[in-house]
Design an enzyme around this catalytic site. Structure first.
Site, PDB file in Angstrom:
ATOM      1  N   GLU A  80     -13.419  28.563  47.027  1.00 16.45           N
ATOM      2  CA  GLU A  80     -13.322  28.939  45.544  1.00 16.45           C
ATOM      3  C   GLU A  80     -12.792  28.301  44.402  1.00 16.45           C
ATOM      4  O   GLU A  80     -11.759  27.683  44.597  1.00 16.45           O
ATOM      5  CB  GLU A  80     -12.503  30.292  45.670  1.00 16.45           C
ATOM      6  CG  GLU A  80     -12.745  31.136  44.508  1.00 16.45           C
ATOM      7  CD  GLU A  80     -12.209  32.508  44.404  1.00 16.45           C
ATOM      8  OE1 GLU A  80     -10.811  32.667  44.917  1.00 16.45           O
ATOM      9  OE2 GLU A  80     -12.997  33.524  44.163  1.00 16.45           O
ATOM     10  N   LYS A 139       2.191  45.127  38.086  1.00 15.06           N
ATOM     11  CA  LYS A 139       2.780  43.930  37.925  1.00 15.06           C
ATOM     12  C   LYS A 139       1.567  43.207  37.450  1.00 15.06           C
ATOM     13  O   LYS A 139       0.725  42.810  38.213  1.00 15.06           O
ATOM     14  CB  LYS A 139       3.325  43.280  39.267  1.00 15.06           C
ATOM     15  CG  LYS A 139       4.333  42.220  38.549  1.00 15.06           C
ATOM     16  CD  LYS A 139       4.283  40.548  39.257  1.00 15.06           C
ATOM     17  CE  LYS A 139       3.182  40.016  39.674  1.00 15.06           C
ATOM     18  NZ  LYS A 139       2.684  38.871  38.530  1.00 15.06           N
ATOM     19  N   CYS A 186     -14.314  36.945  40.559  1.00 16.28           N
ATOM     20  CA  CYS A 186     -14.274  36.871  41.869  1.00 16.28           C
ATOM     21  C   CYS A 186     -15.506  36.792  42.468  1.00 16.28           C
ATOM     22  O   CYS A 186     -15.778  36.300  43.414  1.00 16.28           O
ATOM     23  CB  CYS A 186     -13.381  38.185  42.510  1.00 16.28           C
ATOM     24  SG  CYS A 186     -13.928  39.673  41.660  1.00 16.28           S
ATOM     25  N   GLU A 234      -8.688  43.000  47.020  1.00 18.95           N
ATOM     26  CA  GLU A 234      -9.894  42.656  46.327  1.00 18.95           C
ATOM     27  C   GLU A 234      -9.854  41.486  46.094  1.00 18.95           C
ATOM     28  O   GLU A 234      -8.907  40.887  45.189  1.00 18.95           O
ATOM     29  CB  GLU A 234     -10.281  43.589  45.090  1.00 18.95           C
ATOM     30  CG  GLU A 234     -11.668  43.323  44.573  1.00 18.95           C
ATOM     31  CD  GLU A 234     -12.058  42.494  43.758  1.00 18.95           C
ATOM     32  OE1 GLU A 234     -12.473  41.313  44.342  1.00 18.95           O
ATOM     33  OE2 GLU A 234     -11.956  42.413  42.478  1.00 18.95           O
TER      34      GLU A 234
HETATM   35  P1  NAI Z   1      -2.779  34.734  43.017  1.00 20.80           P
HETATM   36  O1  NAI Z   1      -3.484  35.519  43.980  1.00 20.80           O
HETATM   37  O2  NAI Z   1      -1.664  34.006  43.272  1.00 20.80           O
HETATM   38  O3  NAI Z   1      -2.320  35.796  41.805  1.00 20.80           O
HETATM   39  C1  NAI Z   1      -2.858  37.095  41.491  1.00 20.80           C
HETATM   40  C2  NAI Z   1      -1.636  38.101  41.165  1.00 20.80           C
HETATM   41  O4  NAI Z   1      -0.963  38.152  42.434  1.00 20.80           O
HETATM   42  C3  NAI Z   1      -0.851  37.698  40.236  1.00 20.80           C
HETATM   43  O5  NAI Z   1      -0.226  38.776  39.592  1.00 20.80           O
HETATM   44  C4  NAI Z   1       0.519  36.827  40.771  1.00 20.80           C
HETATM   45  O6  NAI Z   1       1.632  36.925  40.058  1.00 20.80           O
HETATM   46  C5  NAI Z   1       0.552  37.703  42.137  1.00 20.80           C
HETATM   47  N1  NAI Z   1       1.246  37.078  43.117  1.00 20.80           N
HETATM   48  C6  NAI Z   1       1.072  35.624  43.431  1.00 20.80           C
HETATM   49  N2  NAI Z   1       2.094  35.567  44.673  1.00 20.80           N
HETATM   50  C7  NAI Z   1       2.264  36.523  44.939  1.00 20.80           C
HETATM   51  C8  NAI Z   1       3.093  36.912  46.286  1.00 20.80           C
HETATM   52  N3  NAI Z   1       3.675  36.059  47.064  1.00 20.80           N
HETATM   53  N4  NAI Z   1       3.442  38.127  46.457  1.00 20.80           N
HETATM   54  C9  NAI Z   1       2.884  39.481  45.584  1.00 20.80           C
HETATM   55  N5  NAI Z   1       2.207  39.108  44.322  1.00 20.80           N
HETATM   56  C10 NAI Z   1       2.091  37.440  44.316  1.00 20.80           C
HETATM   57  O7  NAI Z   1      -3.896  34.010  42.216  1.00 20.80           O
HETATM   58  P2  NAI Z   1      -3.585  32.806  41.190  1.00 20.80           P
HETATM   59  O8  NAI Z   1      -2.366  31.767  41.684  1.00 20.80           O
HETATM   60  O9  NAI Z   1      -3.416  33.226  39.523  1.00 20.80           O
HETATM   61  O10 NAI Z   1      -4.892  31.731  41.120  1.00 20.80           O
HETATM   62  C11 NAI Z   1      -5.125  30.876  42.034  1.00 20.80           C
HETATM   63  C12 NAI Z   1      -6.752  31.049  42.929  1.00 20.80           C
HETATM   64  O11 NAI Z   1      -6.949  32.246  43.200  1.00 20.80           O
HETATM   65  C13 NAI Z   1      -7.698  30.847  41.744  1.00 20.80           C
HETATM   66  O12 NAI Z   1      -8.182  29.600  41.193  1.00 20.80           O
HETATM   67  C14 NAI Z   1      -8.816  31.539  42.304  1.00 20.80           C
HETATM   68  O13 NAI Z   1      -9.555  30.735  43.115  1.00 20.80           O
HETATM   69  C15 NAI Z   1      -8.230  32.667  42.830  1.00 20.80           C
HETATM   70  N6  NAI Z   1      -8.005  34.004  42.183  1.00 20.80           N
HETATM   71  C16 NAI Z   1      -9.108  34.933  42.720  1.00 20.80           C
HETATM   72  C17 NAI Z   1      -9.082  36.125  41.943  1.00 20.80           C
HETATM   73  C18 NAI Z   1     -10.009  37.221  42.021  1.00 20.80           C
HETATM   74  O14 NAI Z   1     -10.349  38.153  41.477  1.00 20.80           O
HETATM   75  N7  NAI Z   1     -10.577  37.132  43.334  1.00 20.80           N
HETATM   76  C19 NAI Z   1      -8.275  36.335  40.556  1.00 20.80           C
HETATM   77  C20 NAI Z   1      -7.202  35.338  40.500  1.00 20.80           C
HETATM   78  C21 NAI Z   1      -7.237  34.321  41.403  1.00 20.80           C
END
Ligand code: NAI
Ligand code: MG
Length: 496
Positions: free
Chosen positions: A399, A189, A298, A264
């Site tokens: 973050e 996904k 990240c 991760e």
């Molecule tokens: P997110 O962690 O919510 O999204 C990442 C993935 O998880 C996306 O594919 C999203 O559709 C999916 N996702 C979201 N809610 C879910 C759920 N309940 N169950 C299963 N999958 C789910 O991150 P988002 O909203 O894109 O970004 C928010 C903050 O998260 C950013 O500002 C940043 O601080 C952090 N982040 C950190 C990342 C990293 O590589 N460590 C990558 C992206 C975001």
């Protein structure tokens, strides 16, 4: 409306809606719903994309299960290796197109996405090597009588892969590579902000001859498609990359069938500069440890600890460096810093800029959204250096995921180790020094999955990467990564 010439020329962006890839077929969502993917440099719609939900995830998981139990389970390691090598060749052939698609869909500068070539191809070819390197052990036992005991390594099964938007091409390869190497099947996904490159990569999986159902890509939103995948009773493992908050939900969702989980997650990584460092290298090094990809990495080194004696000089130099960076449309080859991925991310990051000022931090550069000319249509934040930050400020603890440095002075080595570790996270870390003793002390003292000394963000397919503490568990890259996709089975044979 002005249409960017790069967009109209991209071969994948032909105006047709993009479908999901399930069981070797291109399907609309069961609901018929679609969502738009946006170019964050211009705010323009790139493509309409099928919006997957629980029913689509069910179909994809069923296809992945059939494939796992079917002919795929009979593929020899050589055959899986050959498929990975074929996929690598196709990615090489179409690399410029894939890089441009990442740039258009999530806003990383074209110089950065094209610069990822070695990494993308290197990962696929590394996993191709791992496909023929899987082996158990013969283990001597002490039972009375004669028993032979040995282990088999078996693919864990159907893997749900959930990825963020900050590097769609490499994130996709990082999940499907080990799945193919080990004989798993996968339902991926993509992030809703950047689904296009994963879908284009699925076309290349098809062209490479990867059997139907082995790789499935279901775009959609986190709370719907993502949550359905994370809680699915017939998924054996979830490999997740994203925020720690969503990571916690993934763990809860895994409880139903106790599926295996690797995480991760994010970070607030320390980057420590000693007065004895090669400052000419440390200035751009510490700057790009945060500004690269507009801070959307990240392991970005966002807590910049600078030895007191050089604090003013060093922070001024990083701020001056940040002002030399060219911010703009990411399709422009000269651009060094592109936009943030989305309007939502822009709100989040500008919110932290305001919080930093309220907390009493002093912006030495940047600090406000850029809206000059065409930039008003995109989501641009300039590289920002906050000085006079203390450990307890929110900008030093949370973050931000934007190009924002929190610069903090320190006096001694023991103190900086303790303060570097005063965070819930533990993903990356950096040290700049010419003193090998200090380098070793920090390498041992910092609780994080990676320590970069006189460099930052070095990555290789053979070297493990992952988190301590709330930055997650499990490792990606290296032999450890492949183990995440394998079960260990012990076999006993009584021979006398
Ligand atoms: P997110 O962690 O919510 O999204 C990442 C993935 O998880 C996306 O594919 C999203 O559709 C999916 N996702 C979201 N809610 C879910 C759920 N309940 N169950 C299963 N999958 C789910 O991150 P988002 O909203 O894109 O970004 C928010 C903050 O998260 C950013 O500002 C940043 O601080 C952090 N982040 C950190 C990342 C990293 O590589 N460590 C990558 C992206 C975001
Ligand atoms: Mg997009």
């Amino acid at each position: 409306m002005t249409v960017d010439i790069q967009i109209t020329r991209h071969p994948y962006l032909d105006g047709k809606p993009k479908r999901m890839y399930i069981d070797g077929k291109w399907l609309e969502a069961a609901s018929g719903k679609t969502f738009d993917s946006i170019n964050p440099s211009t705010g323009e719609v790139l493509a309409s994309v099928a919006e997957g939900d629980a029913e689509d995830i069910d179909r994809a998981v069923a296809a992945a299960r059939r494939a796992f139990n079917g002919p795929w389970s009979k593929f020899k390691p050589f055959q899986r290796q050959a498929l990975l090598l074929k996929l690598a060749d196709l990615v090489e052939q179409y690399f410029d197109e894939l890089a441009a698609l990442d740039t258009l869909d999530m806003g990383a500068p074209i110089s950065r996405t094209t610069g990822n070539k070695l990494r993308a191809l290197g990962m696929l070819r590394y996993y191709a090597g791992q496909a023929v390197s899987i082996h158990g052990e013969t283990i001597e036992n002490s039972l009375p009588g004669e028993y032979v005991s040995f282990t088999l390594k078996e693919p864990v099964g159907v893997v749900g892969a959930i990825i963020p938007w900050n590097g769609p091409l490499t994130a996709t390869i990082w999940k499907i590579g080990p799945a193919l190497a080990t004989g798993c099947t996968v339902v991926l996904k993509p992030a809703e902000e950047a689904p296009l490159t994963p879908l284009r990569l699925a076309e290349l999986c098809q062209e490479a001859g990867i059997p139907p159902g082995v790789v499935n890509v279901v775009p959609g939103f986190g709370e719907t498609a993502g949550a359905a995948l994370a809680s699915h009773p017939d998924v054996d493992k979830v490999a997740f990359t994203g925020s720690h908050l969503t990571g916690q939900k993934i763990v809860q969702a895994s409880a139903g069938n106790l599926k295996r989980v690797s995480l991760e997650l994010g970070g607030k990584s320390p980057d420590v500069v000693f007065a004895d460092a090669d400052l000419d290298a440390a200035v751009p090094g510490a700057g790009m440890a945060v500004f690269a990809n507009s801070g959307q990495i990240c392991s970005a080194g966002t807590r910049l600890f600078v030895e007191k004696t050089i604090y003013d000089e060093f922070t001024a130099r990083v701020a001056a460096f940040s002002k030399t960076l060219r911010v703009g449309n990411s399709a422009n080859p000269d651009t060094q810093i592109g936009p943030l991925v989305s309007a939502e991310q822009l709100d989040r990051v500008t919110g932290y800029l305001a919080i930093g000022r309220q907390e009493g931090a002093r912006p030495l550069s940047g600090g406000e959204r850029l809206t000059d000319g065409d930039m008003a249509k995109g989501y641009f934040v300039p590289p920002t250096v906050f000085a006079d930050v203390n450990d307890d400020m929110r900008i030093a603890q949370e973050e931000i995921f934007g190009p924002v440095i929190a610069a903090i002075p320190f006096a001694s080595i023991d103190e900086v180790i303790e303060r570097a570790n005063r965070t819930g996270f533990g993903l990356g870390s950096g040290v700049w020094t010419r003193d090998v003793t200090k380098a070793h002390q920090l390498a041992r003292g910092i609780r994080a999955g990676s320590v970069w000394i006189n460099c930052y963000q070095a990555m290789d397919p053979a070297v493990p990467f992952g988190g301590y503490k709330m930055s997650g568990y499990g490792r990606e890259s290296g032999k450890q990564h492949v183990e995440e996709y394998l079960n260990v089975k012990s076999v006993w044979i009584k021979t006398a």
